[in-house]
Design an enzyme around this catalytic site. Structure first.
Site, short mmCIF file in Angstrom:
data_model
loop_
_atom_site.label_atom_id
_atom_site.label_comp_id
_atom_site.label_asym_id
_atom_site.label_seq_id
_atom_site.Cartn_x
_atom_site.Cartn_y
_atom_site.Cartn_z
N ALA A 32 1.63 -13.78 17.89
CA ALA A 32 2.06 -13.72 16.52
C ALA A 32 1.20 -14.73 16.77
O ALA A 32 0.64 -15.96 17.37
CB ALA A 32 2.69 -14.08 15.77
N ASN B 156 -3.26 -17.95 12.24
CA ASN B 156 -4.64 -17.79 11.67
C ASN B 156 -4.00 -18.46 9.31
O ASN B 156 -3.45 -17.50 9.15
CB ASN B 156 -5.62 -17.31 10.98
CG ASN B 156 -6.18 -16.57 12.64
OD1 ASN B 156 -5.92 -17.44 13.86
ND2 ASN B 156 -5.23 -15.28 13.28
N GLU C 9 6.00 -17.72 12.15
CA GLU C 9 4.30 -17.90 11.86
C GLU C 9 3.93 -18.90 10.62
O GLU C 9 3.47 -19.83 9.85
CB GLU C 9 3.68 -16.38 11.70
CG GLU C 9 3.65 -16.49 13.23
CD GLU C 9 3.11 -16.92 13.93
OE1 GLU C 9 2.59 -17.29 13.97
OE2 GLU C 9 3.93 -17.00 15.35
#
EC number: 3.4.11.-
Length: 989
Positions: free
Chosen positions: A416, A419, A452
């Site tokens: 992953a 962003n 993430e």
């Protein structure tokens, strides 16, 4: 069948186990060595600026200065611009352009290598600026032109980007126009920014508030540092702002970095999508930019695409403008200050589901329409909402954007990428179908998402100054994998490594308070490790404690590896123990010394927790700070018949060794009443003992004696520790003539628990129940060991389940052991079973099932089938690019295929390096995975000879591979016979 590591991602038991798993699970963008290599940390800073200047150099320098002055005078007289002469001397191609709008500049196809990274330590705030100036001054002294330096010159700073893109999905190209608002910090006639693998059509420079443009003399690419240089007719003025406009076009690449394309099949039709991956240095492939983390700016993005697609970016769509010809332009809201490598966009025809957090953050999960329809993204969507709420409460800093999109793509170089506002996941790490996904798969998906999402704060909101501090954001995201997972599923017994040790000795509430301060102070900015250490030290000071966190943690982050603590009883004095420390290495012959430190190289300040115990009781823990090579300490409650235990509950990032007497007492305690010692410490003892023996710190029999107690062990973590520790030992022995002796010993330790636990019932109609996690994972671990080492009942059960599936075409294999059954069936049964699994791999659309079916194909004993699979792995239409690496690595783990994978790797290196070379983590994973279990003198020679002849990057990965194989060969030479000798004696009693 040799032991196959069916479990690459598990709740870790010890710091070192965690470190090994994180690299496989996360792509984690941190390069963690395999279990045989040294645990790598940042190397100590080395200085290259102490230059001893010889008289001849002084004389030469003086002559060169005089020559330079002469040339300058002539240039002035002839009205020749010195900058152009200097640039031409360096060899960049001259591009036409006499007006303010320059002509086209094209970079040679495939030219340029990733820029080098200086070794200096980056710091935040004023310290970082001072160091940047020092770096620039040093570089100027080297007489490098600004475009040839490894980092961009500091005379310009981007404030804002206005980026307009048009994506042409029919021919996989895109055009762009970027307008960059620049602030001038130092006068210069050069604009140097990153651009790579693109065609520049036009360049214009103008002052923001004045009508006139600044004339562009010429432009050129400098591929060695992947920069584009704009040479102006006059200098840009200090404290003025200018606008740089560049019009360009490029390919939507068929690779894994920059702005690249991927595809999937829906209803027999192949559909395409395009997505970005800019970390660490690939934004420059998608638009000209200042592609270093320190250059934070705001971004306004517009994407024009065919109306049959949708576009996504970091921010929500502000407006959409539809055109008559079937095109639409999406204009996105402006971003906060952010680094280029967190910018993202995608063009796809996915659908989505959404939810909203308590604070109003809109969370959407985008995926293939069929996956959304099946509800495969619902689990990830729901835990994302809960986790955002958890992080907002823990950090006391709100999530900074109005939305967060989770994008599931078929092809991606990492598990992953975090962003900001548009996190991209490879499908296997986010899509989950409860009807066919195991607990193991659910746990893996959970931990990747937790990781993430933490980056939305540690990374996106506060960004490392430079790549040498990237471990900072990764370390915290890794730590919160376990904190966040424990929040979602209390009682899953998770702990972490270095950051956990820091939190433990600070106190968790003080640690949390320090993190809140750190994020508040540095939000929307950059920070280095010292900024964090200073903030945490201040937090400690507020509660009356004075600890210099920087002094402690620099030893852990700037030195290679981690320590092993050895605790020895003193035979002459009661209650006195000797505690020593040294760097833990698997191959002592290769242990490097730091010449500047002499014999005292590699010292850590170690918070050693220690307890004493006897057959029925263990004392409360005490903490001893160990800072010298060797120290004497008095332990008042230490009885003659008692034992010592260090690193209580495995909170420290180090291993612990003892004298043989203490190991014997601990083994005796485990045999008589193992529950006196905590679950995590039982697991830690197993893991430490196997690794210490493998490295030669401990006799080979000690770890094998420890696991004899496992027949009475009912907890998952110690069994998991044993399984992980046995795996590399099995790989060292699985091609030896006496392997059956080792095999028989392990089967004896597993047999009784295998009979007690049995096999799980078919649970197709059951949901994944949290309460059963530990028990089901224990059962799975024992079944895996039994089948891997050849338990006959286990083999029969696996074969029966596979046969039933083939005959009925209905898969009744219990979810949590499907991978084990598939692998065992392929290994034991005929080619028809392999073909059946191959067919199912192609027909299934469930990503979790596809993954384990592909891995099962690598379990075959048939070398022809393994070779066939290796060759098929290079066909991207058959096996996805990121999955091909796993195929090659899993074949290398199979003793019947290890030499085949090694040969295939060498023969196909140019193809593999071309495909994965720039994706550094993938290349490192491939090199490590193929070589980590090579263990003969001949294979070591082949590796060294190959390195001499190969072309391409991955030098660091190959260097580590040599160290690993040398350690393997050394173990074979020194310890193999010792191990077999003990096993023979043990089996005859």
């Amino acid at each position: 069948m040799a032991l196959e590591e069916k479990r690459e991602k598990r709740p870790p038991v010890t710091p070192m186990m965690i470190e090994e798993e994180a690299a496989l699970r996360n792509g984690s963008r941190g390069l963690t060595p395999g279990p045989w290599a040294e645990a790598a940390g940042p190397r100590p800073r080395t200085t290259e600026r102490h230059i001893a200047v010889h008289k001849r150099l002084v004389l030469g320098f003086a002559v060169s200065i005089l020559a330079l002055l002469a040339v300058t005078m002539i240039a002035v007289l002839l009205s020749v611009r010195f900058e152009e002469c200097g640039a031409a001397a360096d060899g960049p191609p001259r591009a036409s352009g006499n007006g303010s709008l320059s002509g086209a500049a094209r970079q040679p196809p495939g030219a340029g290598q990733p820029p080098g990274q200086p070794e200096e330590e980056a710091r935040g705030g004023e310290a970082a600026e001072e160091e940047e100036e020092e770096e620039e001054e040093w570089q100027r002294r080297q007489e490098l032109p600004p475009w040839a330096r490894p980092r961009l010159p500091r005379h310009l700073r981007p404030l804002h980007y206005n980026l307009m893109l048009s994506a042409f999905m029919e021919n996989f190209t895109f055009s762009g126009e970027v307008n960059v608002q620049l602030e001038v910090r130092n006068a210069s006639r050069y604009i140097v920014l990153h651009a790579h693998r693109m065609h520049i059509e036009a360049v214009r420079v103008a002052e923001d508030k004045l009508a006139g443009g600044v004339r562009v003399a010429r432009t050129f690419f400098y591929p060695q540092t992947q920069v584009f240089v704009v040479v102006l007719n006059r200098s840009l003025e200090v404290q003025r702002s200018y606008n740089l406009k560049i019009i360009y076009n490029a390919l939507i690449e068929n690779e894994l970095l920059g702005f690249f394309r991927s595809s999937y099949v829906l209803h027999g039709e192949r559909r395409f999508l395009a997505v970005t991956q800019f970390s660490p240095t690939h934004a420059r492939k998608a638009f000209p930019c200042f592609d270093e983390p320190i250059y934070k700016a705001t971004f306004k993005i517009s994407i024009r695409h065919q109306a049959t697609y949708l576009s996504l970016s970091n921010m929500p769509v502000e407006t959409s403008v539809f055109e008559e010809d079937g095109w639409v332009t999406d204009h996105f809201s402006q971003t906060p200050l952010m680094s280029t490598y967190y910018l993202a966009w995608a063009v796809c025809n996915f659908t989505y589901r959404e939810t909203v957090t308590k604070s109003g953050v809109v969370v959407r999960l985008y995926a293939r329409p069929d996956a959304i329809r099946r509800g495969s993204g619902d689990y990830a969507l729901n835990i994302t909402r809960s986790l955002i709420e958890f992080y907002e409460d823990y950090f006391k800093v709100p999530y900074s954007l109005p939305k967060l999109d989770l994008l599931a793509v078929p092809k991606h170089p990492y598990a992953a990428m975090e962003n900001w506002g548009l996190s991209v996941f490879v499908e296997q790490r986010i899509l989950l179908d409860p009807s066919i996904s195991s607990i193991l798969y659910l746990l893996d998906v959970t931990m990747v998402i937790v990781h993430e999402l933490c980056h939305q704060w540690f990374g996106d909101l506060v960004t490392p100054v430079w790549w040498e501090d990237v471990w900072l954001k990764e370390g915290f995201a890794h730590y919160f994998e376990f904190v966040g997972t424990d929040y979602l599923y209390p009682g899953w017994n998770m702990g972490a490594a270095l950051i956990r040790m820091l939190a433990n000795f600070m106190g968790h509430s003080v640690f949390q308070m320090g993190l809140q301060d750190y994020l508040t102070i540095h939000k929307y900015g950059n920070a280095a490790r010292n900024d964090l250490w200073n903030t945490l030290s201040k937090a400690l000071k507020r509660v009356g404690k004075s600890v210099n966190i920087q002094e402690v943690m620099d030893q852990w982050t700037l030195q290679m590896g981690y320590p092993v603590i050895t605790i020895l009883g003193n035979e002459t004095t009661d209650n006195i123990i000797v505690i020593s420390q040294e760097r833990f290495v698997y191959d002592s012959d290769a242990k490097p010394k730091d010449p500047s430190r002499g014999d005292n190289s590699y010292l850590w300040q170690i918070p050693l927790t220690i307890a004493v115990g006897n057959t029925s009781h263990i004392s409360s823990e005490a903490i001893i700070w160990v800072s010298n090579k060797s120290e004497h300490h008095r332990i008042p409650a230490f009885e003659e018949a008692g034992w010592l235990l260090g690193n209580i509950n495995q909170t420290g990032y180090f291993r612990v060794n003892y004298d043989i007497r203490n190991w014997r007492l601990l083994i005796n305690q485990l045999t008589r009443n193992h529950e006196v010692i905590s679950v995590s410490n039982r697991a830690g003892l197993i893991d430490d003992a196997f690794n210490l023996a493998r490295a030669g710190y401990l006799p080979q029999n000690i770890p094998l004696e420890i696991i004899r107690y496992l027949s009475e062990e009912k907890d998952f973590l110690p069994w998991h520790a044993a399984s992980r520790a046995l795996y590399p030992l099995d790989k060292l022995l699985d091609r030896t003539e006496n392997y059956n002796i080792f095999n028989e010993y392990i089967l004896r330790q597993v047999a009784s628990m295998y009979l007690k636990l049995g096999w799980p019932m078919n649970n197709l109609n059951k949901s994944l129940v949290q309460a059963s996690y530990q028990h089901e994972e224990l059962r799975r671990e024992v079944i895996m060991l039994a089948c891997s080492f050849g338990n006959k009942h286990c083999h029969q059960q696996a074969a029966t389940l596979i046969s039933d599936w083939i005959s009925s075409n209905r898969n009744r294999i219990p979810l949590n052991v499907r991978d084990i059954v598939y692998c065992t069936g392929v290994s034991l049964m005929d080619e028809d079973v392999w073909e059946f699994i191959w067919m199912k791999f192609h027909s299934t659309t469930a990503v979790s099932e596809k993954k384990i079916l592909l891995e099962a194909l690598t379990c075959s004993d048939d070398r022809n089938l393994l070779n066939r699979l290796l060759n098929l792995s290079l066909n991207s239409e058959v096996v996805l690019d990121q999955d091909a690496i796993d195929v090659i690595i899993h074949v290398a783990r199979n003793p019947h295929g290890r030499d085949l994978a090694w040969k295939f790797f060498r023969e196909k290196w140019k193809i593999l390096n071309a495909r994965y070379g720039e994706a550094l983590f993938m290349n490192s994973k491939l090199v490590s995975g193929v070589t980590e279990f090579l263990n003969t003198e001949g294979e070591l020679r082949e590796l060294k000879n190959f390195i001499k002849s190969y072309e391409g990057g991955a030098a660091v990965s190959f260097s580590r591979a040599v160290e690993t194989v040398e350690a393997n060969v050394r173990w074979q030479r020194l310890y193999k016979e010792e191990l077999f000798h003990w096993l023979r004696k043990s089996l005859t009693h």
